[in-house]
Design an enzyme around this catalytic site. Structure first.
Site, PDB file in Angstrom:
ATOM      1  N   ASP A  12       0.853  -1.176   0.000  1.00 34.40           N
ATOM      2  CA  ASP A  12       0.000   0.000   0.000  1.00 34.40           C
ATOM      3  C   ASP A  12       0.897   1.238   0.000  1.00 34.40           C
ATOM      4  O   ASP A  12       2.089   1.152   0.309  1.00 34.40           O
ATOM      5  CB  ASP A  12      -0.888  -0.038   1.245  1.00 34.40           C
ATOM      6  CG  ASP A  12      -1.720   1.208   1.411  1.00 34.40           C
ATOM      7  OD1 ASP A  12      -2.427   1.573   0.458  1.00 34.40           O
ATOM      8  OD2 ASP A  12      -1.655   1.813   2.492  1.00 34.40           O
ATOM      9  N   ASP A  14      -0.316   5.118   0.936  1.00 35.45           N
ATOM     10  CA  ASP A  14      -0.607   6.085   1.997  1.00 35.45           C
ATOM     11  C   ASP A  14      -0.666   5.408   3.361  1.00 35.45           C
ATOM     12  O   ASP A  14      -1.420   4.452   3.564  1.00 35.45           O
ATOM     13  CB  ASP A  14      -1.931   6.793   1.702  1.00 35.45           C
ATOM     14  CG  ASP A  14      -1.843   7.701   0.491  1.00 35.45           C
ATOM     15  OD1 ASP A  14      -1.019   8.627   0.520  1.00 35.45           O
ATOM     16  OD2 ASP A  14      -2.574   7.469  -0.486  1.00 35.45           O
ATOM     17  N   THR A 107      -2.539   0.589  -4.556  1.00 37.13           N
ATOM     18  CA  THR A 107      -3.010   1.769  -3.849  1.00 37.13           C
ATOM     19  C   THR A 107      -4.394   2.197  -4.296  1.00 37.13           C
ATOM     20  O   THR A 107      -4.776   1.979  -5.452  1.00 37.13           O
ATOM     21  CB  THR A 107      -2.019   2.938  -4.037  1.00 37.13           C
ATOM     22  OG1 THR A 107      -2.553   4.122  -3.433  1.00 37.13           O
ATOM     23  CG2 THR A 107      -1.752   3.215  -5.508  1.00 37.13           C
ATOM     24  N   SER A 108      -5.138   2.827  -3.378  1.00 33.59           N
ATOM     25  CA  SER A 108      -6.443   3.379  -3.710  1.00 33.59           C
ATOM     26  C   SER A 108      -6.332   4.751  -4.359  1.00 33.59           C
ATOM     27  O   SER A 108      -7.343   5.329  -4.763  1.00 33.59           O
ATOM     28  CB  SER A 108      -7.311   3.471  -2.451  1.00 33.59           C
ATOM     29  OG  SER A 108      -7.629   2.175  -1.971  1.00 33.59           O
ATOM     30  N   LYS A 139     -10.714  -1.276  -2.112  1.00 39.91           N
ATOM     31  CA  LYS A 139     -10.499  -1.981  -0.860  1.00 39.91           C
ATOM     32  C   LYS A 139     -11.667  -1.625   0.064  1.00 39.91           C
ATOM     33  O   LYS A 139     -12.121  -0.485   0.045  1.00 39.91           O
ATOM     34  CB  LYS A 139      -9.180  -1.542  -0.208  1.00 39.91           C
ATOM     35  CG  LYS A 139      -7.932  -1.819  -1.044  1.00 39.91           C
ATOM     36  CD  LYS A 139      -6.705  -1.164  -0.389  1.00 39.91           C
ATOM     37  CE  LYS A 139      -5.468  -1.285  -1.249  1.00 39.91           C
ATOM     38  NZ  LYS A 139      -4.303  -0.579  -0.677  1.00 39.91           N
TER      39      LYS A 139
END
Length: 216
Positions: A12, A14, A107-108, A139
């Protein structure tokens, strides 16, 4: 010291590699206040998800089209605001240590935000990455991690996820992967191993794959 052996790492961004909490808090507080929500309560659910999914959780009766539109605005605001974006302690050395090992960023954030934050933190960008544009579900859905494993050419069970958020840890588990929780936020969600930051991890290439040793 506890240790894990794996074949590939799924990271991931952040909260795991990059500390962007200051920006996230500024942007989401403004959004919550515009919509008459308690900013402190809103901040409890924003981490780990794509923006539209957070908005849907906070405003369940609102049309999704409006969430998608607001999410585009939010991404632009976050990409333009890099004040306070710094690497998580140990992240530069960690990224150097895994340079030649199988790993992917999952990552989002979208590609533009990913480039901006990794650049602001001075971190190397992984060649293999799964950003928001490349998945159909946010997610805690496992799609991103499963796609990252597939692109690296490994079975999910042979991958270890690094995550900081509840949604991300749930996604890693749903993908059938072991999870290393990074940071204070992750401790509450029972990852397989927990570290406060990346200074507590030693990486070693072995005949079996990648050995991760944790200073605990």
């Amino acid at each position: 010291m506890p240790a894990l052996t794996t074949k590939a790492l799924l990271l991931d961004m952040d909260g795991t590699l990059v500390n962007s909490d200051a920006v996230v808090e500024r942007c989401w507080r403004r959004w919550a206040e515009r919509h008459g929500l308690d900013p402190d309560e809103a901040l409890k659910v924003v981490h780990g998800r794509q923006g539209y999914a957070t908005m849907a959780a906070l405003l369940p009766d609102r049309p999704m089209e409006q969430n998608y539109a607001d999410n585009r605005v939010m991404l632009a605001e976050e990409t333009a605001d890099l004040d306070g974006v710094v690497p998580v302690p140990g992240a530069p050395a960690f990224m150097t240590a895994i340079d030649a090992l199988p790993h992917a960023l999952v990552t989002s954030a979208d590609e533009a935000l990913t480039q901006a934050r990794m650049g602001a933190a001075g971190l190397r960008m992984p060649t293999t990455r799964v950003t928001a544009e490349r998945v159909g579900a946010s997610k805690p859905d496992p799609e991103g991690f499963l796609k990252g494993a597939a692109e690296l050419g490994f079975d999910p069970a042979d991958c270890v996820v690094f995550e900081d958020s509840e949604a991300g840890i749930q996604a890693g588990r749903a993908a059938g992967m072991r999870v290393v929780g990074v940071g204070a936020r992750a401790a509450a969600f029972a990852p397989d191993v927990h570290v406060m930051d990346l200074t507590e991890i030693m990486v070693e290439a072995t005949d079996e794959g990648i050995r991760l040793t944790f200073a605990q």
